[in-house]
Design a protein around this motif. Sequence first.
Motif, PDB file in Angstrom:
ATOM      1  N   PRO A  21      -7.692 -13.115 -23.271  1.00  0.00           N
ATOM      2  CA  PRO A  21      -6.268 -13.283 -23.550  1.00  0.00           C
ATOM      3  C   PRO A  21      -5.743 -12.269 -24.566  1.00  0.00           C
ATOM      4  N   ALA A  22      -6.528 -11.915 -25.562  1.00  0.00           N
ATOM      5  CA  ALA A  22      -6.087 -10.951 -26.566  1.00  0.00           C
ATOM      6  C   ALA A  22      -5.908  -9.565 -25.966  1.00  0.00           C
ATOM      7  N   GLN A  23      -6.633  -9.275 -24.885  1.00  0.00           N
ATOM      8  CA  GLN A  23      -6.554  -7.971 -24.252  1.00  0.00           C
ATOM      9  C   GLN A  23      -5.580  -7.953 -23.075  1.00  0.00           C
ATOM     10  N   ALA A  24      -4.956  -9.085 -22.753  1.00  0.00           N
ATOM     11  CA  ALA A  24      -4.094  -9.179 -21.577  1.00  0.00           C
ATOM     12  C   ALA A  24      -2.996  -8.138 -21.582  1.00  0.00           C
ATOM     13  N   ALA A  25      -2.509  -7.780 -22.753  1.00  0.00           N
ATOM     14  CA  ALA A  25      -1.453  -6.768 -22.843  1.00  0.00           C
ATOM     15  C   ALA A  25      -1.957  -5.405 -22.380  1.00  0.00           C
ATOM     16  N   GLU A  26      -3.279  -5.218 -22.372  1.00  0.00           N
ATOM     17  CA  GLU A  26      -3.865  -3.955 -21.951  1.00  0.00           C
ATOM     18  C   GLU A  26      -4.399  -4.030 -20.525  1.00  0.00           C
ATOM     19  N   ALA A  27      -3.799  -4.892 -19.692  1.00  0.00           N
ATOM     20  CA  ALA A  27      -4.271  -5.092 -18.325  1.00  0.00           C
ATOM     21  C   ALA A  27      -4.273  -3.781 -17.551  1.00  0.00           C
ATOM     22  N   SER A  28      -5.226  -3.657 -16.674  1.00  0.00           N
ATOM     23  CA  SER A  28      -5.324  -2.470 -15.843  1.00  0.00           C
ATOM     24  C   SER A  28      -4.283  -2.520 -14.737  1.00  0.00           C
ATOM     25  N   VAL A  29      -3.719  -1.392 -14.410  1.00  0.00           N
ATOM     26  CA  VAL A  29      -2.826  -1.283 -13.271  1.00  0.00           C
ATOM     27  C   VAL A  29      -3.612  -0.580 -12.178  1.00  0.00           C
ATOM     28  N   ILE A  30      -3.696  -1.220 -11.039  1.00  0.00           N
ATOM     29  CA  ILE A  30      -4.432  -0.685  -9.909  1.00  0.00           C
ATOM     30  C   ILE A  30      -3.428  -0.131  -8.904  1.00  0.00           C
ATOM     31  N   HIS A  31      -3.648   1.085  -8.452  1.00  0.00           N
ATOM     32  CA  HIS A  31      -2.797   1.686  -7.435  1.00  0.00           C
ATOM     33  C   HIS A  31      -3.435   1.412  -6.076  1.00  0.00           C
ATOM     34  N   VAL A  32      -2.777   0.579  -5.313  1.00  0.00           N
ATOM     35  CA  VAL A  32      -3.317   0.106  -4.042  1.00  0.00           C
ATOM     36  C   VAL A  32      -2.786   0.985  -2.927  1.00  0.00           C
ATOM     37  N   PRO A  33      -3.579   1.404  -1.981  1.00  0.00           N
ATOM     38  CA  PRO A  33      -5.030   1.283  -1.890  1.00  0.00           C
ATOM     39  C   PRO A  33      -5.780   2.484  -2.457  1.00  0.00           C
ATOM     40  N   ASP A  34      -5.101   3.393  -3.132  1.00  0.00           N
ATOM     41  CA  ASP A  34      -5.746   4.612  -3.643  1.00  0.00           C
ATOM     42  C   ASP A  34      -6.963   4.345  -4.522  1.00  0.00           C
ATOM     43  N   ASP A  35      -6.938   3.266  -5.300  1.00  0.00           N
ATOM     44  CA  ASP A  35      -8.023   2.994  -6.225  1.00  0.00           C
ATOM     45  C   ASP A  35      -9.143   2.142  -5.626  1.00  0.00           C
ATOM     46  N   PHE A  36      -8.983   1.682  -4.388  1.00  0.00           N
ATOM     47  CA  PHE A  36     -10.054   0.921  -3.753  1.00  0.00           C
ATOM     48  C   PHE A  36     -11.267   1.831  -3.563  1.00  0.00           C
ATOM     49  N   ALA A  37     -12.460   1.292  -3.783  1.00  0.00           N
ATOM     50  CA  ALA A  37     -13.704   2.054  -3.621  1.00  0.00           C
ATOM     51  C   ALA A  37     -14.162   1.941  -2.165  1.00  0.00           C
ATOM     52  N   PRO A  38     -13.997   2.999  -1.373  1.00  0.00           N
ATOM     53  CA  PRO A  38     -14.328   2.925   0.057  1.00  0.00           C
ATOM     54  C   PRO A  38     -15.768   2.505   0.334  1.00  0.00           C
ATOM     55  N   THR A  39     -16.699   2.891  -0.518  1.00  0.00           N
ATOM     56  CA  THR A  39     -18.106   2.549  -0.273  1.00  0.00           C
ATOM     57  C   THR A  39     -18.391   1.066  -0.462  1.00  0.00           C
ATOM     58  N   LEU A  40     -17.490   0.359  -1.152  1.00  0.00           N
ATOM     59  CA  LEU A  40     -17.682  -1.074  -1.382  1.00  0.00           C
ATOM     60  C   LEU A  40     -16.851  -1.946  -0.437  1.00  0.00           C
ATOM     61  N   SER A  41     -15.962  -1.332   0.329  1.00  0.00           N
ATOM     62  CA  SER A  41     -15.058  -2.081   1.205  1.00  0.00           C
ATOM     63  C   SER A  41     -15.831  -2.991   2.164  1.00  0.00           C
ATOM     64  N   ASP A  42     -15.319  -4.199   2.333  1.00  0.00           N
ATOM     65  CA  ASP A  42     -15.877  -5.125   3.319  1.00  0.00           C
ATOM     66  C   ASP A  42     -14.722  -5.738   4.117  1.00  0.00           C
ATOM     67  N   THR A  43     -13.760  -4.889   4.480  1.00  0.00           N
ATOM     68  CA  THR A  43     -12.671  -5.331   5.338  1.00  0.00           C
ATOM     69  C   THR A  43     -13.148  -5.127   6.770  1.00  0.00           C
ATOM     70  N   ARG A  44     -13.205  -6.239   7.511  1.00  0.00           N
ATOM     71  CA  ARG A  44     -13.808  -6.224   8.840  1.00  0.00           C
ATOM     72  C   ARG A  44     -12.751  -6.112   9.941  1.00  0.00           C
ATOM     73  N   ALA A  45     -13.220  -6.058  11.187  1.00  0.00           N
ATOM     74  CA  ALA A  45     -12.369  -5.765  12.347  1.00  0.00           C
ATOM     75  C   ALA A  45     -11.125  -6.648  12.455  1.00  0.00           C
ATOM     76  N   ALA A  46     -11.212  -7.917  12.150  1.00  0.00           N
ATOM     77  CA  ALA A  46     -10.057  -8.824  12.271  1.00  0.00           C
ATOM     78  C   ALA A  46      -9.438  -9.128  10.914  1.00  0.00           C
ATOM     79  N   GLY A  47      -9.731  -8.296   9.916  1.00  0.00           N
ATOM     80  CA  GLY A  47      -9.128  -8.420   8.591  1.00  0.00           C
ATOM     81  C   GLY A  47      -8.244  -7.216   8.341  1.00  0.00           C
ATOM     82  N   HIS A  48      -7.102  -7.438   7.675  1.00  0.00           N
ATOM     83  CA  HIS A  48      -6.141  -6.359   7.507  1.00  0.00           C
ATOM     84  C   HIS A  48      -5.444  -6.446   6.157  1.00  0.00           C
TER      85      HIS A  48
END
Length: 187
Positions: A21-48
């Motif tokens: 909670p003390a660090q909440a003001a320093e929350a990370s901003v994620i740029h979607v989908p640019d920041d997604f790690a492709p090697t970790l992706s587990d989005t499957r054929a019927a997921g979008h």
Amino acid sequence: MKKSVIGGIAAAVLTVLLATPAQAAEASVIHVPDDFAPTLSDTRAAGHYEVVGTGLHIWTEADPLIAGGVKKVAEYVATSKPLTTVGEPSLSYTATTGTTPPGFQLVVDFDNDGSADGILIGEPGVYGNTWWLNNGAKQFVKDGAPNVGGGYGSDYWGTLDEWRAYFPNAVVTAFGFSSAPASWATG
């Protein structure tokens, strides 16, 4: 704000809180989908997923003839944060009626040797503040789990505070979300 064009839609910005909670003001901003790690992706054929305005819409196909195993959307962002400093993750989302909210996933290097040893899965809509370990986790993590026995997604589970106490040197190498047959949106 960073922008990119994906199919004519401006990239969304997703705020994920992975801080005390003390660090909440320093929350990370994620740029979607640019920041997604492709090697970790587990989005499957019927997921979008798709960027919609400043939000991210995630869904799986509703066709009952499509096997459940391919109905999954899971994306991750690489990080390197000690598990002891990670607060309870949160996400602003709107669920479609009758769907289960998405789960959180923390890819963890439990012995801090530079390689991931397992994934902690938090599904607050199902298990409250209990986090369970994936079946593919290394045996030493299963052997050292705070609690053993069924009922919380796997036989190995505990609160994040319990996992922190049992593995004080653990490092989160990626964080993400996972949604099986459902539809929800951030933003």
